[in-house]
Design a protein around this motif. Sequence first.
Motif, PDB file in Angstrom:
ATOM      1  N   GLY A  41      -2.169  18.441   3.743  1.00 11.51           N
ATOM      2  CA  GLY A  41      -1.334  17.534   3.040  1.00 11.51           C
ATOM      3  C   GLY A  41      -2.362  16.448   2.491  1.00 11.51           C
ATOM      4  O   GLY A  41      -1.824  15.631   1.406  1.00 11.51           O
ATOM      5  N   GLY A  42      -3.581  15.818   3.193  1.00 14.99           N
ATOM      6  CA  GLY A  42      -4.365  15.191   2.745  1.00 14.99           C
ATOM      7  C   GLY A  42      -5.073  15.498   1.282  1.00 14.99           C
ATOM      8  O   GLY A  42      -5.645  15.041   0.313  1.00 14.99           O
ATOM      9  N   PHE A  43      -5.645  17.122   1.401  1.00 14.82           N
ATOM     10  CA  PHE A  43      -6.267  17.737   0.185  1.00 14.82           C
ATOM     11  C   PHE A  43      -5.061  17.665  -0.767  1.00 14.82           C
ATOM     12  O   PHE A  43      -5.676  17.380  -1.980  1.00 14.82           O
ATOM     13  N   GLY A  44      -3.882  17.933  -0.459  1.00 12.38           N
ATOM     14  CA  GLY A  44      -2.736  18.001  -1.623  1.00 12.38           C
ATOM     15  C   GLY A  44      -2.751  16.661  -2.211  1.00 12.38           C
ATOM     16  O   GLY A  44      -2.364  16.555  -3.346  1.00 12.38           O
ATOM     17  N   THR A  45      -2.769  15.422  -1.367  1.00 17.40           N
ATOM     18  CA  THR A  45      -2.660  14.309  -1.992  1.00 17.40           C
ATOM     19  C   THR A  45      -3.725  13.809  -3.044  1.00 17.40           C
ATOM     20  O   THR A  45      -3.584  13.334  -3.843  1.00 17.40           O
ATOM     21  N   TRP A  46      -4.934  14.197  -2.443  1.00 17.93           N
ATOM     22  CA  TRP A  46      -6.143  13.998  -3.334  1.00 17.93           C
ATOM     23  C   TRP A  46      -6.099  14.854  -5.026  1.00 17.93           C
ATOM     24  O   TRP A  46      -5.972  14.574  -5.947  1.00 17.93           O
ATOM     25  N   GLN A  47      -5.413  16.104  -4.573  1.00 19.61           N
ATOM     26  CA  GLN A  47      -5.209  16.893  -5.637  1.00 19.61           C
ATOM     27  C   GLN A  47      -4.258  16.375  -6.851  1.00 19.61           C
ATOM     28  O   GLN A  47      -4.345  16.323  -7.937  1.00 19.61           O
ATOM     29  N   MET A  48      -3.060  16.025  -6.043  1.00 22.77           N
ATOM     30  CA  MET A  48      -1.870  15.567  -6.897  1.00 22.77           C
ATOM     31  C   MET A  48      -2.217  14.310  -7.708  1.00 22.77           C
ATOM     32  O   MET A  48      -1.910  14.079  -8.871  1.00 22.77           O
ATOM     33  N   ILE A  49      -2.838  13.220  -6.855  1.00 24.35           N
ATOM     34  CA  ILE A  49      -3.143  11.980  -7.334  1.00 24.35           C
ATOM     35  C   ILE A  49      -4.219  12.221  -8.590  1.00 24.35           C
ATOM     36  O   ILE A  49      -4.341  11.472  -9.838  1.00 24.35           O
ATOM     37  N   MET A  50      -5.077  13.323  -8.879  1.00 26.92           N
ATOM     38  CA  MET A  50      -6.111  13.593  -9.744  1.00 26.92           C
ATOM     39  C   MET A  50      -5.376  14.314 -11.020  1.00 26.92           C
ATOM     40  O   MET A  50      -5.684  14.260 -12.092  1.00 26.92           O
ATOM     41  N   ASP A  51      -4.335  15.008 -10.482  1.00 26.78           N
ATOM     42  CA  ASP A  51      -3.748  15.834 -11.489  1.00 26.78           C
ATOM     43  C   ASP A  51      -2.725  14.977 -12.229  1.00 26.78           C
ATOM     44  O   ASP A  51      -2.381  15.045 -13.499  1.00 26.78           O
ATOM     45  N   TYR A  52      -2.062  13.961 -11.532  1.00 26.34           N
ATOM     46  CA  TYR A  52      -1.046  13.232 -12.291  1.00 26.34           C
ATOM     47  C   TYR A  52      -1.279  11.686 -11.647  1.00 26.34           C
ATOM     48  O   TYR A  52      -0.446  11.102 -11.219  1.00 26.34           O
ATOM     49  N   PRO A  53      -2.250  11.209 -12.183  1.00 26.44           N
ATOM     50  CA  PRO A  53      -2.787   9.729 -11.932  1.00 26.44           C
ATOM     51  C   PRO A  53      -1.882   8.673 -12.201  1.00 26.44           C
ATOM     52  O   PRO A  53      -1.538   7.740 -11.730  1.00 26.44           O
ATOM     53  N   SER A  54      -0.951   8.941 -13.373  1.00 26.03           N
ATOM     54  CA  SER A  54      -0.044   7.800 -14.030  1.00 26.03           C
ATOM     55  C   SER A  54       1.122   7.779 -12.939  1.00 26.03           C
ATOM     56  O   SER A  54       1.790   7.055 -13.402  1.00 26.03           O
ATOM     57  N   LEU A  55       1.479   9.015 -12.436  1.00 30.69           N
ATOM     58  CA  LEU A  55       2.537   9.027 -11.800  1.00 30.69           C
ATOM     59  C   LEU A  55       2.667   8.313 -10.676  1.00 30.69           C
ATOM     60  O   LEU A  55       3.884   7.635 -10.445  1.00 30.69           O
ATOM     61  N   PHE A  56       1.709   7.876  -9.751  1.00 29.91           N
ATOM     62  CA  PHE A  56       1.916   7.087  -8.433  1.00 29.91           C
ATOM     63  C   PHE A  56       1.379   5.586  -8.446  1.00 29.91           C
ATOM     64  O   PHE A  56       0.614   5.070  -9.251  1.00 29.91           O
ATOM     65  N   SER A  57       1.921   4.867  -7.760  1.00 27.07           N
ATOM     66  CA  SER A  57       1.746   3.527  -7.408  1.00 27.07           C
ATOM     67  C   SER A  57       0.699   3.213  -6.434  1.00 27.07           C
ATOM     68  O   SER A  57      -0.082   2.070  -6.318  1.00 27.07           O
ATOM     69  N   ALA A  58       0.534   4.300  -5.685  1.00 27.40           N
ATOM     70  CA  ALA A  58      -0.490   4.136  -4.377  1.00 27.40           C
ATOM     71  C   ALA A  58      -0.636   5.498  -3.771  1.00 27.40           C
ATOM     72  O   ALA A  58       0.383   6.305  -3.942  1.00 27.40           O
ATOM     73  N   ALA A  59      -1.494   5.698  -2.794  1.00 26.88           N
ATOM     74  CA  ALA A  59      -1.663   6.665  -2.204  1.00 26.88           C
ATOM     75  C   ALA A  59      -2.646   6.684  -1.051  1.00 26.88           C
ATOM     76  O   ALA A  59      -3.393   5.787  -1.029  1.00 26.88           O
ATOM     77  N   ALA A  60      -2.316   7.527  -0.031  1.00 29.28           N
ATOM     78  CA  ALA A  60      -3.149   7.446   1.325  1.00 29.28           C
ATOM     79  C   ALA A  60      -3.370   8.915   1.671  1.00 29.28           C
ATOM     80  O   ALA A  60      -2.809   9.440   2.618  1.00 29.28           O
ATOM     81  N   PRO A  61      -4.457   9.435   1.343  1.00 28.96           N
ATOM     82  CA  PRO A  61      -4.742  10.804   1.945  1.00 28.96           C
ATOM     83  C   PRO A  61      -5.621  10.633   3.407  1.00 28.96           C
ATOM     84  O   PRO A  61      -6.670   9.691   3.447  1.00 28.96           O
TER      85      PRO A  61
END
Length: 216
Positions: free
Chosen positions: A110-130
């Motif tokens: 899920g940490g790898f998935g978090t990195w992938q998601m924020i790079m694929d959809y950077p404008s969607l998120f307000s913050a992230a913690a991989p």
Amino acid sequence: MQKAVYGEEIFDYLVYVPKDFNLQEKYPLLIFLHGAGERGDDLNVLKVHSVPKICDDENVSHRAIIVSPQCKSDRTWTSQTEKLRAFIDEIVNKYPVDVNAISLTGVSMGGFGTWQMIMDYPSLFSAAAPICGGGMAWRVYDTILNLPLRIFHGEADDAVDVFYSKDMYRALKKYNAKNAELFLYPGVGHDVWNIAYEKTELIKWLISQKKNTREE
């Protein structure tokens, strides 16, 4: 209050809402991505550790909607970013979500998935913690430099080498990322999530972040 939802969405999932949940109020949304060991079709295994375990405690109270989807046993999060994006859209349509406060966190797979998601959809998120994850460091220069990030890894991790988090952080700093922090724990192994979620204010920090107030 936490409940399980089966079969109505792209993924089965656990959802936590505040005890005084009000459909007329907008809430931050936190998405949690579990590790490889929790894949399958039994949502109860998600409650073994990390965010779902914390939310299962009746004494826990967060002013947020917290959703934990479950990945099927033959898949990984990094291969399903389009489905995850559609899933988040469904959650936003179903629950009263503040679209300026959608954050993401995950452990191991899920940490790898978090990195992938924020790079694929950077404008969607307000913050992230991989947490104990990694990604494609060459992509950070034009994607997530302004996104508030807290990165956690145990330096004694023998499942996902700490190199992966260090490499991502090094790339972020190379391109002058302003809002990224790296937290390393000497002597701590793969289960650094116990520290990240239970010994720090990480969940509170994630749900407090808003896209329209962060420093760019």
